[in-house]
Design a protein around this motif. Structure first.
Motif, PDB file in Angstrom:
ATOM      1  N   SER A  10       0.809  -1.223   0.000  1.00  0.00           N
ATOM      2  CA  SER A  10       0.000   0.000   0.000  1.00  0.00           C
ATOM      3  C   SER A  10       0.836   1.264   0.000  1.00  0.00           C
ATOM      4  O   SER A  10       0.355   2.346  -0.362  1.00  0.00           O
ATOM      5  CB  SER A  10      -0.927   0.027   1.213  1.00  0.00           C
ATOM      6  N   GLU A  42     -10.701  -6.784   2.000  1.00  0.00           N
ATOM      7  CA  GLU A  42     -11.583  -5.642   2.237  1.00  0.00           C
ATOM      8  C   GLU A  42     -10.888  -4.576   3.085  1.00  0.00           C
ATOM      9  O   GLU A  42     -11.061  -3.374   2.861  1.00  0.00           O
ATOM     10  CB  GLU A  42     -12.858  -6.113   2.940  1.00  0.00           C
ATOM     11  N   ARG A  45      -8.631  -2.652   0.826  1.00  0.00           N
ATOM     12  CA  ARG A  45      -9.395  -1.699   0.008  1.00  0.00           C
ATOM     13  C   ARG A  45      -9.738  -0.450   0.820  1.00  0.00           C
ATOM     14  O   ARG A  45      -9.687   0.674   0.324  1.00  0.00           O
ATOM     15  CB  ARG A  45     -10.677  -2.357  -0.519  1.00  0.00           C
ATOM     16  N   ARG A  46     -10.093  -0.632   2.096  1.00  0.00           N
ATOM     17  CA  ARG A  46     -10.434   0.506   2.944  1.00  0.00           C
ATOM     18  C   ARG A  46      -9.204   1.404   3.154  1.00  0.00           C
ATOM     19  O   ARG A  46      -9.322   2.636   3.196  1.00  0.00           O
ATOM     20  CB  ARG A  46     -10.971   0.022   4.289  1.00  0.00           C
ATOM     21  N   HIS A  49      -8.980   3.540   0.234  1.00  0.00           N
ATOM     22  CA  HIS A  49     -10.016   4.577   0.285  1.00  0.00           C
ATOM     23  C   HIS A  49      -9.576   5.724   1.200  1.00  0.00           C
ATOM     24  O   HIS A  49      -9.745   6.905   0.873  1.00  0.00           O
ATOM     25  CB  HIS A  49     -11.333   3.991   0.797  1.00  0.00           C
ATOM     26  N   SER A  52      -6.922   7.776  -0.492  1.00  0.00           N
ATOM     27  CA  SER A  52      -7.488   8.593  -1.568  1.00  0.00           C
ATOM     28  C   SER A  52      -8.123   9.857  -1.003  1.00  0.00           C
ATOM     29  O   SER A  52      -7.936  10.962  -1.543  1.00  0.00           O
ATOM     30  CB  SER A  52      -8.526   7.792  -2.355  1.00  0.00           C
ATOM     31  N   LEU A  53      -8.871   9.696   0.095  1.00  0.00           N
ATOM     32  CA  LEU A  53      -9.516  10.863   0.693  1.00  0.00           C
ATOM     33  C   LEU A  53      -8.490  11.786   1.353  1.00  0.00           C
ATOM     34  O   LEU A  53      -8.651  13.010   1.343  1.00  0.00           O
ATOM     35  CB  LEU A  53     -10.569  10.419   1.708  1.00  0.00           C
ATOM     36  N   ILE A  63     -12.466  11.748   7.319  1.00  0.00           N
ATOM     37  CA  ILE A  63     -12.468  10.505   6.532  1.00  0.00           C
ATOM     38  C   ILE A  63     -13.291   9.448   7.247  1.00  0.00           C
ATOM     39  O   ILE A  63     -14.104   8.741   6.622  1.00  0.00           O
ATOM     40  CB  ILE A  63     -11.022  10.019   6.305  1.00  0.00           C
ATOM     41  N   LEU A  67     -16.631   7.630   5.670  1.00  0.00           N
ATOM     42  CA  LEU A  67     -16.705   6.195   5.382  1.00  0.00           C
ATOM     43  C   LEU A  67     -17.757   5.480   6.220  1.00  0.00           C
ATOM     44  O   LEU A  67     -18.279   4.438   5.798  1.00  0.00           O
ATOM     45  CB  LEU A  67     -15.332   5.553   5.616  1.00  0.00           C
TER      46      LEU A  67
END
Length: 345
Positions: A10, A42, A45-46, A49, A52-53, A63, A67
């Motif tokens: 990541s 999962e 993926r979070r 996310h 990205s934010l 954030i 979410l």
């Protein structure tokens, strides 16, 4: 996946992943037998996310709210982020300009830096008296960059401060005309007026005549007049049409007539000016006041043709025009041949 592998894939450090866990932002769904954090697909993926934010400038608290809350709408928050970012960029641009101004002053030591910073702070004062004092009280060995003074000239509305700034700019190190040139093309007419007025006050500066000649095409009459008067004093004949127009309109007509007189020392230009003024006298739109101003401008010109035109004007149907023209004819007749510039004996 264990935390080390997640960090490698990541790009988020293990320390930050532990921080996310402590905040409840991204908690690994599993634990190994040994108690180590184990992240599912999962969970990864979070993490992406969240990153990205974060790239949009959201805080970790924002954030988490975004979410977790299904009803959360991003539009208002994104609008706030845009405004915050614009404010930050404006502050950073101001800082960049300050740093460039300090660099351009080529400071020899920190005292020179402090003098430049003090000048910038003074120029930013809301008090016109303080701004003027900051310009006039400048001391020290560090030269003031022309760009700094030019920027202040273009935004200064107080006439006394503006005069002090133009005085300082004319004596600064650097190319003052180049620093002001962009201002002559600004969309704001007040900025263009200030730029042309400042350049007009630097008669010997390289490039001034070229910039002022371009300003003769400005859509604003005040800009054109500033440029024409300055060019007329410099002997630039391109200013003649604007100067003649100023006499006709009664806009700074005395100064325009004097500039035309200076330009008429060139015999070729004198004929051109004479023709232009005589043409305006013959125009059907030339009222009495206009004809008097044109007569006053004619007196500034050399040559016998001027007296001929004024003698005709002394027979004008308007008594006031005729009287003024008669007086001017008498004045010209009393001048010496050298003063008249016509060689009469």
């Amino acid at each position: 996946m264990l935390i080390g592998e997640v960090a490698r894939r990541s790009g988020v450090s293990t320390r930050m992943l532990r921080h996310y866990d402590a905040l409840g932002l991204v908690r690994p769904t599993g634990r190994t037998v040994g108690g180590y954090r184990e992240y599912s697909a999962e969970d990864v993926r979070r993490i992406f996310h969240v990153e990205s934010l974060r790239s949009l400038g959201l805080s970790l608290k924002q954030i988490g709210h975004a979410l977790e809350d299904p009803a959360f709408t991003p539009s208002a928050l994104v609008g706030d982020l845009i405004r915050w970012t614009e404010d930050r960029l404006e502050r950073e641009q101001e800082l960049l300009e300050r740093l460039r101004a300090v660099e351009a002053s080529a400071p020899a030591d920190w005292q020179d830096v402090l003098r430049i910073v003090a000048l910038m702070q003074g120029l930013g004062s809301t008090s016109a008296a303080h701004r003027q004092q900051a310009v006039l009280a400048r001391q020290g060995s560090a030269p003031v960059p022309a760009e700094l003074l030019a920027g202040a000239v273009l935004t200064e509305s107080d006439p006394h401060v503006a005069g002090a700034l133009r005085w300082a700019l004319a004596r600064s190190d650097g190319d003052g005309v180049a620093a002001l040139a962009d201002g002559t093309r600004a969309r704001d007419v007040d900025v263009r007026r200030r730029a042309v007025s400042a350049i007009a006050g630097m008669p010997e500066a390289p490039g001034a005549a070229e910039v002022l000649t371009d300003a003769l095409e400005d859509p604003d009459a005040t800009v054109r007049r500033h440029a024409a008067l300055a060019l007329g004093r410099r002997g630039v004949t391109a200013a003649v049409p604007t100067l003649v127009g100023m006499v006709v309109e009664g806009s700074r007509d005395v100064e325009a007539a004097e500039a035309l007189g200076a330009l008429s020392r060139d015999p070729g230009c004198a004929d051109r000016i004479m023709s232009a003024l005589a043409g305006e006298l013959a125009a059907p739109t030339a009222d009495s006041a206009t004809r008097i101003r044109l007569a006053q401008a004619l007196v500034e010109l050399p040559g016998s043709t001027v007296r001929e035109v004024l003698r005709r004007l002394a027979r004008d149907d308007d008594p006031a025009v005729a009287l003024v023209a008669s007086v001017f004819v008498t004045v010209l007749d009393e001048r010496s041949p050298e003063d008249r510039g016509d060689g009469d004996s």
